[in-house]
Each structure stands twice: as structure tokens, then as C-alpha cells.
Design a protein around this motif. Structure first.
Motif, PDB file in Angstrom:
ATOM      1  N   ASP A 152      37.740  42.364  35.161  1.00  0.00           N
ATOM      2  CA  ASP A 152      37.607  41.233  34.759  1.00  0.00           C
ATOM      3  C   ASP A 152      36.270  40.963  35.310  1.00  0.00           C
ATOM      4  OD1 ASP A 152      38.124  38.790  34.995  1.00  0.00           O
ATOM      5  OD2 ASP A 152      39.272  38.708  36.691  1.00  0.00           O
ATOM      6  N   TYR A 153      35.726  40.794  34.381  1.00  0.00           N
ATOM      7  CA  TYR A 153      34.331  40.890  33.690  1.00  0.00           C
ATOM      8  C   TYR A 153      33.983  39.600  33.838  1.00  0.00           C
ATOM      9  CZ  TYR A 153      34.769  39.347  29.008  1.00  0.00           C
ATOM     10  OH  TYR A 153      34.865  38.764  27.778  1.00  0.00           O
ATOM     11  N   ASP A 154      35.204  38.140  33.408  1.00  0.00           N
ATOM     12  CA  ASP A 154      34.508  37.118  33.755  1.00  0.00           C
ATOM     13  C   ASP A 154      35.366  36.032  34.922  1.00  0.00           C
ATOM     14  OD1 ASP A 154      37.194  37.305  33.096  1.00  0.00           O
ATOM     15  OD2 ASP A 154      36.730  35.484  31.685  1.00  0.00           O
ATOM     16  N   ASN A 155      35.616  37.139  35.493  1.00  0.00           N
ATOM     17  CA  ASN A 155      36.794  36.543  36.827  1.00  0.00           C
ATOM     18  C   ASN A 155      37.912  35.450  36.657  1.00  0.00           C
ATOM     19  OD1 ASN A 155      34.797  38.321  39.095  1.00  0.00           O
ATOM     20  ND2 ASN A 155      33.623  37.036  39.360  1.00  0.00           N
ATOM     21  N   ASP A 156      37.994  35.705  36.150  1.00  0.00           N
ATOM     22  CA  ASP A 156      38.864  34.639  35.204  1.00  0.00           C
ATOM     23  C   ASP A 156      40.324  35.117  35.606  1.00  0.00           C
ATOM     24  OD1 ASP A 156      39.602  37.168  33.876  1.00  0.00           O
ATOM     25  OD2 ASP A 156      40.238  35.533  31.448  1.00  0.00           O
ATOM     26  N   GLY A 521      39.372  39.775  45.124  1.00  0.00           N
ATOM     27  CA  GLY A 521      37.939  39.331  45.597  1.00  0.00           C
ATOM     28  C   GLY A 521      37.535  37.608  45.103  1.00  0.00           C
ATOM     29  N   THR A 522      36.331  36.979  45.869  1.00  0.00           N
ATOM     30  CA  THR A 522      36.811  35.255  45.341  1.00  0.00           C
ATOM     31  C   THR A 522      34.527  35.921  45.593  1.00  0.00           C
ATOM     32  OG1 THR A 522      36.165  35.179  47.535  1.00  0.00           O
ATOM     33  CG2 THR A 522      38.273  34.473  47.156  1.00  0.00           C
ATOM     34  N   GLN A 592      55.158  48.357  52.729  1.00  0.00           N
ATOM     35  CA  GLN A 592      54.785  47.132  51.495  1.00  0.00           C
ATOM     36  C   GLN A 592      53.942  46.936  50.905  1.00  0.00           C
ATOM     37  OE1 GLN A 592      55.069  43.068  53.297  1.00  0.00           O
ATOM     38  NE2 GLN A 592      53.762  44.285  55.233  1.00  0.00           N
ATOM     39  N   ILE A 593      53.587  46.599  49.621  1.00  0.00           N
ATOM     40  CA  ILE A 593      52.185  45.934  48.770  1.00  0.00           C
ATOM     41  C   ILE A 593      51.782  44.510  49.386  1.00  0.00           C
ATOM     42  CG2 ILE A 593      51.588  45.712  46.833  1.00  0.00           C
ATOM     43  CD1 ILE A 593      53.173  47.828  45.879  1.00  0.00           C
ATOM     44  N   CYS A 594      51.159  44.778  49.880  1.00  0.00           N
ATOM     45  CA  CYS A 594      49.931  43.386  51.458  1.00  0.00           C
ATOM     46  C   CYS A 594      48.817  43.034  49.865  1.00  0.00           C
ATOM     47  CB  CYS A 594      49.492  43.958  52.359  1.00  0.00           C
ATOM     48  SG  CYS A 594      50.297  44.425  53.784  1.00  0.00           S
ATOM     49  N   LYS A 595      49.396  41.534  49.773  1.00  0.00           N
ATOM     50  CA  LYS A 595      47.967  41.211  49.239  1.00  0.00           C
ATOM     51  C   LYS A 595      47.061  40.659  49.984  1.00  0.00           C
ATOM     52  CE  LYS A 595      50.652  39.522  44.352  1.00  0.00           C
ATOM     53  NZ  LYS A 595      49.794  40.328  43.637  1.00  0.00           N
ATOM     54  N   VAL A 596      46.259  40.652  49.325  1.00  0.00           N
ATOM     55  CA  VAL A 596      44.598  40.277  50.634  1.00  0.00           C
ATOM     56  C   VAL A 596      43.405  40.137  49.127  1.00  0.00           C
ATOM     57  CG1 VAL A 596      42.974  41.149  52.207  1.00  0.00           C
ATOM     58  CG2 VAL A 596      44.852  42.112  51.938  1.00  0.00           C
ATOM     59  N   LYS A 597      43.438  38.213  49.571  1.00  0.00           N
ATOM     60  CA  LYS A 597      42.486  37.585  48.634  1.00  0.00           C
ATOM     61  C   LYS A 597      41.232  37.730  49.531  1.00  0.00           C
ATOM     62  CE  LYS A 597      41.840  33.783  46.304  1.00  0.00           C
ATOM     63  NZ  LYS A 597      42.789  32.540  45.479  1.00  0.00           N
ATOM     64  N   GLU A 598      40.416  37.732  49.479  1.00  0.00           N
ATOM     65  CA  GLU A 598      38.575  38.026  50.569  1.00  0.00           C
ATOM     66  C   GLU A 598      38.648  36.597  50.723  1.00  0.00           C
ATOM     67  OE1 GLU A 598      35.281  38.499  47.568  1.00  0.00           O
ATOM     68  OE2 GLU A 598      34.000  38.767  48.789  1.00  0.00           O
ATOM     69  N   PRO A 599      38.177  36.698  51.967  1.00  0.00           N
ATOM     70  CA  PRO A 599      38.003  34.809  52.651  1.00  0.00           C
ATOM     71  C   PRO A 599      36.940  34.278  52.099  1.00  0.00           C
ATOM     72  CG  PRO A 599      38.235  36.830  54.396  1.00  0.00           C
ATOM     73  CD  PRO A 599      37.784  37.630  53.083  1.00  0.00           C
ATOM     74  N   SER A 600      36.695  33.485  51.873  1.00  0.00           N
ATOM     75  CA  SER A 600      35.957  32.861  50.996  1.00  0.00           C
ATOM     76  C   SER A 600      34.293  32.338  52.452  1.00  0.00           C
ATOM     77  CB  SER A 600      36.614  31.967  50.588  1.00  0.00           C
ATOM     78  OG  SER A 600      37.640  30.930  50.973  1.00  0.00           O
TER      79      SER A 600
END
Lengths: 600, 295
Positions: A152-156, A521-522, A592-600
Motif C-alpha cells: 500500500d504505497y499511498d497508505n490508503d 500500520g499508522t 483466531q486471527i487478531c487484528k492489530v492496529k499500530e498505536p498512534s
């Protein structure tokens, strides 16, 4: 009897024993091989003994893809199967963000169509490449596809695609999962590259994915309109007349700047595979390039520049025919080893594959590697191509799937004699295609058995391919792994040159547990490429990283899959994000599959 | 490969310069020095060795076997030049990811000198014998060096020139010349017969394997016949048998040709010699485990 006579008798017996030694070793080795090859596929026995088995289900899954090889300039007709021997590839991507992995498969004849198989969530796939705008990419005059890597080169939030070609390289922007838009011109890509490898990674840590592309044939060669036939490597082991290397620095807004020379990447070796990983725990991803006809290159990244240290690190000393780069924590020690595939053919060429393991006591800039492929049992794999690490039986250790086979034509006649004759000659001869004898339908390391090496966790890999159900002998090129149907097991997809796309559906003993991690990633790039995840359970730990391309012309599922064995508790998950942030997760549930978002 | 025939060393005088001493040194030291130079230049230029460990293992095993067998069988400490060349040749020519083939090949090569003897001569070139045995019986584990040392034409010319000068000095250049001329003639003949490009047929001789083969195997004084005409004929026959093997697509045709022709030529020479000098040979035994070198 005199002392001299007695000595002579003893010496003669000793000599006979010496001569018998290789004969006995050969018999033992032949018996072992025969046993392996005669093992029949028995799902229940494999499940009981190895904890898994694989079933080839491509047709049932709605995939009947046959790869078409390129047909190059008529001046190469006499050796066409050899020079047009790559292009079959598969990469895994969830292009529409529905949580189910899709597959992108390349074709390589002029006018042939690439396929984007959308996962229909019911065990089948549907080709949507044409409606998405990524099918008709092998048009006359633009070259043909060799592989694809996604990032995702433009982080959209949607994965974009770089299409690796012998020809005009292409960048496709993902339009929110509804289609793809060609943006190659705006990205300032060069008009022509004859490449077989590319990898997305954020080399400078600015949160934007950059792109490495490794040339194979020189970029001024149009393989369909040759000015002359002097386009072959000028040496079988020391060739430096291949394609140049590119590092496209992502400037944002869809623009890229080619910076390879500026950052110290300057090579004309014949690159076939590449991978990026933070091998020294510096926070900066290093770059490993496996080269055909020469040594591998290891570029250490100091965050701004790259330094080629292959020889001093131990991986760039013996020239071989590198065709794969896969990283794996094979000892569950939190350190990545590197698997590079090469050529082995009995009695002709025994290069052996390399498993580069970090040497005990070395770290940081002083890190050195030793090849443990022989000791660990993953050295001999025929004319090896793509390989990937993955825990196939969820026992908590990384296994290795290797595909192989170069040119399978006439089974009874092979081209090795002529190949060896020319390969050993001077550059003036080997470098000119017209000097190569005609292949005349002969095979070259064809019809080879694949290898599924199970890691026993104690330093050995055992080949279970036959018993586990991998019995195809097609000319394998690209291997990718993904939990295709979100069942908690790693399935295996294999792309074959001039052959079928194979889907090996995995069945794993339910006694073994697992966890999947889907990172976003954020501050880091949104694909989280470069993130390293360590899972700790039952006193063990294993590290994996999110990659923007690995193996040979392939890319695994973006989601990481960890087997946990019988353990039902995860002690901790630690994520090193590319931004430098370290995140620790406790109480992560299993299976299970855990979704993890990078803490901002 | 084995050491060359010993010639009388020149006694240095006070007027001798180091250069003069170098160029008049005992001939038996020249081939070991030459092959060492090839090894070092090849390795530091192009990294021809997979590892020092393997080459040193081959040299070490070769020297140790020579010392043990020489002392045990003859009661004297042997000169190690021949064993050194055999070891280093195995180290360069043999290719295997494993260590054991290097050790085994070196030990077989040296032991063959003490076992496969006829009328007090060993009849196979030791490293040729050792490598062929490994190729026959351990094909799944070994190959030989069959690739280039870099791609530089000048490097090849330097090795050929230096090697030719040394062989000239050792009075064995005619063997090299006869073989090379025969090889080229047969290569062209092969190209005509099978219809392949002539460049592909001469390609093998432009590689390093042939440099070692020519400079250290077919010219080995211990395992070649004694007359100049005989040596030229044998070189021609090696190339001829090699051609037949190549028509049968044998990858290691040159090594196998020498394996077949070399001992056969020696046996014929001995037989002819015995017919001319029956008394001299009355005590000789034509057995594989015949007389050993006298103490």
C-alpha cells in the motif's frame, strides 16, 4: 610370510575398503531416496504421524490455470525452453479487504492474460482480473509478466501492485478494491526492465513504502527483438553483465525517485530473488539479493545508505545460482535465517541450497552467517526455485516447502551434457546464445520431486512430501503460503512454468493450536511491511516478519500465522513496528486471527 | 597428478642471484609452486574454492597418507611434492558440499600409488584415479570443477603461457601441444558430426579444469610412457578416446579418457620393454600389488 608381504595384504584390504566406502554410501542413500519416493499418500497416516496432509484442490476451487511461457526472438529458438524458463508466479493479496486472501497469477506469453482470483469465501475462486483491469498486461511491445508484489504505497488502506516484467514495468493503484488504475508513468518508472524480483520495504523509515527491483537480463535488451545473440551471462559463476538494480524512493503523492546509486546499490549481477528484513535489530531493514550465475549480496542498511557486506558476512563467498530468498526463525530463537535455493543434479552439479543461520556470538554489524543446510537436511532439492517457511502442522516450528524442476520435456533425453560443456567455457562462448547447442526437446533437470521439509524442532528437517500428498513433478517456480479459507492452517499455492497453478489445501490435526495476526500500520506504512512479531508461549518464542515479497517472484499472505502446538495459552505477543514503536500484547486468544492496529 | 621426474639440482654459487637460483631450482618444486600460484590467484581473483577447509582437508589427508604409507611400506620418509600436488588438485577439482569426499578422494589417490603398481611403477595418475573413483561411485555427492575462473581472457592466457613455459623447461611441452592440437581437431570433427556450433565443442578446453588436466595430469612423468614419440601418441589417444566418450555425452570425458588410456599405454610399454629385455624383467611381477619402491 615376510613382513613386506603382510603389509601389502593389509594395504590391499585397506584399499578395497576405501573403494567400497562410496559404493556403500551410495547404496544407503539410494535406498533412502527410494523409500521416500515410494511412500504413498495416506492422509490419515500423515495426519497421525506428521500432524497434517495436503490435497491438491485447484480444479475444485475453480482454478484451471495453465501458465504460458514467453516465446522470445527467433534467434533463441534453439534454446528457447532454457531462456524462456521463468514467468510463472503467484502472490497472495486481500485486494478488496474482505478478510479473505485472493491470488494474483502471472502469465508470460505475449497476449496472454494474468488472473486475479477473488476468494468467494466458499472454497472457490473467481477470476476478476479483466474487470479489475489487471488481466491484459502482456500486450505486444510491452513485454510479459514475471511476477507481482503488493504494497500500500499511498497508505490508503488498499494494496497496490507492482508488476515485475521482462519489459515495461507497471504500477497499478488499487481503487478501493473496485479496480486498478495504471500509474506507472506518474511514478517515473523506467521504460524497460528485464526483472524477476522486486520487494516493497520502507528503507528509510518515513512511513512510505519504497521499492527495490532487481534486473536479470540487461535493461537495454529487448528479448523479442534482439540486436545480436550476445545477451547470455558471460560466466556461469562470476557474471556481472546482467540487469541493473533500482531502488525507487517513495516521495509521496504517487511519485518515486530512483536512488540506487545514491544509496550505494550498484550491481549488475543477475538477480533472481530478493528479500528485506531487519536482520541486525537496528530498526532498519537490510536487503538480501540472491543472484543467478554468482554470489549473493547482502546490503546492510544504516537508515540512509546501503553497504554490501555479503562476503564478510559469509553469504557472498561461493558463487552459485541463487533463486530464492526466504526468511525464517528456524530455531525459535528470535533470529532470522535465510534460505537460498540453488542447483543440485547428481553427477553434474552439486551446488546445494543454502540455509544461512546467524553464527552464535555474532550480532549487529559483526553478524556472520554459516550455511547449515546440509546439517539440517535441506541442502539437496534438485534444480530448486521458490521456497517458503511456514508452520504447516501448527506444531510451533517453521517448516519449509520447496518447489523445483527446470525444463521437463523428453523424459529420456537430457541437455545436461551440452549445458555443462558450454557453461565451463570462456565468456566469449558462454555469453553468446548462438554458441549454445540446440536443446532439441531435451529435458534439463525436469520431472523433479518436490520437498516438504518438516522441522523437528531439534535442528533437523525431514522430507515428508510424498506421504503428505505433494507428488506433482511439474516445473515449479513460485510458492506462496496463506490461510486461504481462514481455517487456521497454512495452505500452499505453487505456480508452475508451462504448467498448472496448484492449490494444496492443508488439513491439520485439531490438537494443535494457532494464532493469526493481521497488522495495520499508522505511523508505519499501512501494510505494516517490516513489522517483526514475536509470539511467546509455553516457554517458547518465534519471530516472524511482515514482508513485501519473498521466495521466488511471490508474496505470502500479509497476515502472519503462528502454530502453537498443544499449548492453549499465549504468554505475550511483541510487535516491533517499522516506526520503531514496540507494542506488547497480553491475553491474546488462540485459534483466531487478531487484528492489530499500530498505536498512534 | 604427481611430481615430475627429478633432475639434478644446480648447486648455487656465490655469484648466483636469487632470480638465477629461482629459475634453476630443482624441477620437482616447480609444479607444486605453479599449482599453488594457480590456486591462490584463482581463489583471490575469483573465489574458486568453496572453502579453505575443504582444500586444506584434501591436502592434509594426502600428505598424511603419503607420510604413513611411504614410511610404512618403504621404510623412508617420502618426498611430499607429489602428494601435495595430488591433494591440492583434489581440493580444486572436486566439488562437493560435504567434507568427506575431499578426505576420501585424497586418501584413495595416494593409496592407489602404493597398491596399483606394475613392475615397481604406479600406473594411474593418483588424482585422476581418485577423482574418477568418486565420480563413478559417489555421483550423488560430488562433481568436478566445470565452471570458469571469472571471465577474463587474459587470466586464461597467463595461465596457459606460464604453464607452457614450465612444461617446456620440464621437456614435456610436446605432450601438452599434442593433446591440445588433437583436442581441437577432434572438436571440429565432433561439431561436423553432430551439427553443434564448433564454439561449443572447443568450449571445455577454455575452462580451468582443462588447464589443470593438461598441466598436471597428462604430463605427469610418473604415469606417462618414456619415449617422446610414445608420449605424443598417448596424448593423441587420450584426445581420441575423449572424443568417443563425448559423442556418448560423457561430461567427464577427459578424466575418463586418461583413466583408460594412461595405464593401458604404460602396460603396453612395459610389455614391449620386457620383450626386448627379458633378463631385466624376469623378477618383475605384473600384479596389482607388485613391488613397492625400494627403501
Amino acid at each position: 610370510m615376510s613382513r613386506g608381504s603382510r603389509l601389502r595384504i593389509v594395504l590391499a584390504i585397506f584399499f578395497v575398503c576405501l573403494l567400497a566406502t562410496p559404493v556403500l554410501l551410495k547404496k544407503r542413500s539410494a535406498a533412502a531416496r527410494q523409500t521416500e519416493q515410494q511412500e504413498s499418500f495416506d492422509p490419515q497416516a500423515s495426519l497421525a504421524r506428521h500432524g497434517f496432509y495436503l490435497q491438491e484442490v485447484s480444479h475444485a476451487a475453480g482454478i484451471d490455470f495453465i501458465h504460458q511461457a514467453p516465446v522470445l526472438d527467433a534467434k533463441l529458438a534453439h534454446i528457447m525452453p532454457q531462456v524462456a524458463s521463468m514467468g510463472a508466479s503467484v502472490s497472495v493479496v486481500d485486494f478488496d479487504r474482505d478478510g479473505w486472501p485472493d491470488l494474483y497469477v502471472t502469465n508470460s506469453a505475449v497476449g496472454s492474460q494474468n488472473h486475479l482470483y477473488r476468494n468467494m469465501h466458499d472454497g472457490t475462486f473467481k477470476d476478476v482480473a479483466a474487470e479489475m483491469g489487471v488481466a491484459d498486461v502482456n500486450q505486444e511491445g510491452t513485454g510479459v509478466s514475471m511476477g507481482a508484489v503488493w504494497g500500500d504505497y499511498d497508505n490508503d488502506g488498499y494494496e497496490d501492485m507492482f508488476l515485475i516484467k521482462w519489459g515495461r514495468p507497471e504500477l497499478f493503484h488499487n481503487e478501493q478494491g473496485h479496480g486498478f488504475r495504471r500509474v506507472s508513468d506518474g511514478a517515473s518508472l523506467p521504460p524497460w526492465i528485464n526483472a524477476n524480483t522486486a520487494v516493497w520495504f520502507d528503507y528509510d523509515g518515513d512511513g512510505l513504502l519504497d521499492l527495490f527491483v532487481g534486473g536479470y537480463y540487461p535493461e537495454n535488451v529487448d528479448l523479442w527483438h534482439l540486436a545480436n545473440t550476445r545477451m547470455m551471462p558471460d560466466s556461469f559463476e562470476y557474471a556481472k553483465n546482467g540487469g541493473r538494480k533500482y531502488l525507487f524512493h517513495n516521495l509521496g503523492n504517487g511519485r518515486f525517485e530512483e536512488v540506487s546509486a545514491k544509496v550505494g546499490i550498484d550491481s549488475r549481477r543477475w538477480a533472481l530473488a530478493s528479500g528485506a528484513a531487519d536482520l541486525r535489530e537496528t530498526g532498519h531493514p537490510d536487503l538480501f539479493v540472491a543472484n543467478d550465475y554468482g554470489v549473493s549480496e547482502l546490503y546492510r542498511n544504516d537508515g540512509k545508505r546501503f553497504h554490501e557486506v555479503g562476503e564478510s558476512a559469509g553469504v557472498g563467498f561461493s558463487p552459485k545460482s541463487g533463486m530464492n530468498v526466504a526468511f525464517g526463525d528456524v530455531f525459535n530463537q528470535g533470529k532470522l535465517s535465510i534460505y537460498v535455493s540453488n542447483i543440485s543434479e547428481d553427477g553434474v552439479l552439486i551446488q546445494g541450497n543454502n540455509l544461512w543461520v546467524p553464527k552464535e556470538g555474532t550480532s549487529g554489524d559483526g553478524m556472520k552467517y554459516e550455511n547449515l543446510a546440509r546439517d539440517m537436511g535441506v541442502e539437496l532439492g534438485g534444480w530448486s526455485f521458490g521456497a517458503q517457511f511456514g508452520d504447516l502442522n501448527n506444531d510451533g516450528t517453521l517448516d519449509l516447502f520447496l518447489t523445483n524442476g527446470y525444463v521437463s520435456l523428453d523424459k529420456r533425453r537430457n541437455y545436461w551434457y551440452d549445458f555443462a560443456k558450454v557453461a565451463g567455457g570462456n565468456s566469449a562462448i558462454i555469453g553468446d546464445a548462438k554458441d549454445w547447442p540446440s536443446m532439441e526437446g531435451r529435458s534439463l533437470s525436469g520431472y523433479q520431486q518436490k520437498h516438504v521439509w518438516l522441522n523437528d524442532g531439534a535442528g533437523k528437517f525431514v522430507d515428508v512430501a510424498q506421504m503428505a500428498g505433494v507428488k506433482d513433478t511439474e516445473d515449479g517456480r513460485s510458492v506462496a503460503m496463506a490461510d486461504l479459507w481462514n481455517r487456521g492452517v497454512l495452505d500452499v499455492i505453487v505456480a508452475n512454468q508451462r504448467g498448472r497453478l496448484l492449490l494444496y489445501k492443508n488439513s491439520v490435526t485439531p490438537e494443535n493450536h494457532w494464532v493469526g495476526l493481521d497488522l495495520e500500520g499508522t505511523k508505519s506504512n499501512r501494510s505494516a511491511i517490516g513489522a517483526q512479531v514475536t509470539v511467546r508461549w509455553n516457554g517458547q518464542e518465534q519471530m516472524q516478519q511482515v514482508a513485501g515479497g519473498s521466495g521466488f517472484a511471490s508474496e505470502n499472505d500479509r497476515r502472519l500465522h503462528f502454530g502453537l502446538g498443544r499449548s492453549s495459552v499465549i504468554e505475550e505477543v511483541v510487535i516491533h513496528w517499522p516506526s520503531g514503536r514496540i507494542q506488547s500484547l497480553k491475553n491474546v486468544g488462540i485459534d483466531q486471527i487478531c487484528k492489530v492496529k499500530e498505536p498512534s | 597428478m604427481s611430481a615430475p621426474a627429478t633432475m639434478h639440482p644446480t648447486v648455487p654459487t656465490a655469484q648466483d642471484t636469487w632470480a638465477r637460483r629461482l629459475f634453476t631450482m630443482e624441477n620437482r618444486f616447480i609444479p607444486p609452486i605453479f599449482i599453488t600460484v594457480i590456486l591462490l590467484v584463482g581463489h583471490f581473483s575469483f573465489g574458486i574454492l568453496e572453502s579453505w577447509k575443504k582444500t586444506l582437508l584434501a591436502i592434509g589427508c594426502s600428505l598424511a597418507t603419503e607420510l604413513i604409507l611411504g614410511r610404512t611400506m618403504t621404510g623412508k620418509w617420502p618426498h611430499l611434492a607429489s602428494a601435495y600436488i595430488s591433494g591440492i588438485s583434489v581440493g580444486i577439482l572436486l566439488r562437493s558440499p560435504a567434507l568427506w569426499p575431499y578426505a576420501l578422494c585424497a586418501v584413495i589417490a595416494i593409496t592407489s600409488k602404493y597398491v596399483l603398481r606394475v613392475k615397481n611403477r604406479h600406473i594411474w595418475n593418483p588424482s585422476n584415479f581418485g577423482i574418477c573413483v568418486m565420480l563413478f561411485f559417489a555421483a550423488e555427492s560430488v562433481t568436478t570443477l566445470s565452471i570458469q575462473w571469472g571471465n577474463s581472457l587474459w587470466a586464461m592466457l597467463v595461465i596457459w603461457s606460464l604453464g607452457s613455459v614450465i612444461l617446456w623447461r620440464l621437456k614435456r611441452f610436446h605432450i601438452c601441444a599434442a593433446y591440445v592440437a588433437s583436442f581441437f581437431a577432434f572438436a571440429l570433427l565432433r561439431a561436423w558430426i553432430i551439427g553443434d556450433p564448433w564454439q561449443s565443442e572447443i568450449s571445455p578446453i577454455t575452462g580451468p579444469e582443462y588447464q589443470l588436466f593438461i598441466f598436471f595430469m597428462i604430463t605427469d612423468p610418473k604415469t606417462t610412457v618414456r619415449s617422446v614419440r610414445g608420449q605424443v601418441l598417448v596424448a593423441f589417444l587420450v584426445a581420441a578416446v575423449e572424443m568417443l566418450l563425448r559423442l556418448d555425452q560423457s561430461i567427464y570425458a577427459s578424466l575418463y579418457a586418461l583413466f583408460l588410456v594412461g595405464p593401458s599405454a604404460l602396460l603396453v610399454e612395459m610389455w614391449r620393454h620386457s620383450r626386448r629385455s627379458p633378463l631385466v624383467n624376469s623378477n618383475a611381477t605384473a600384479m596389482l600389488t607388485g613391488d613397492l619402491p625400494r627403501p
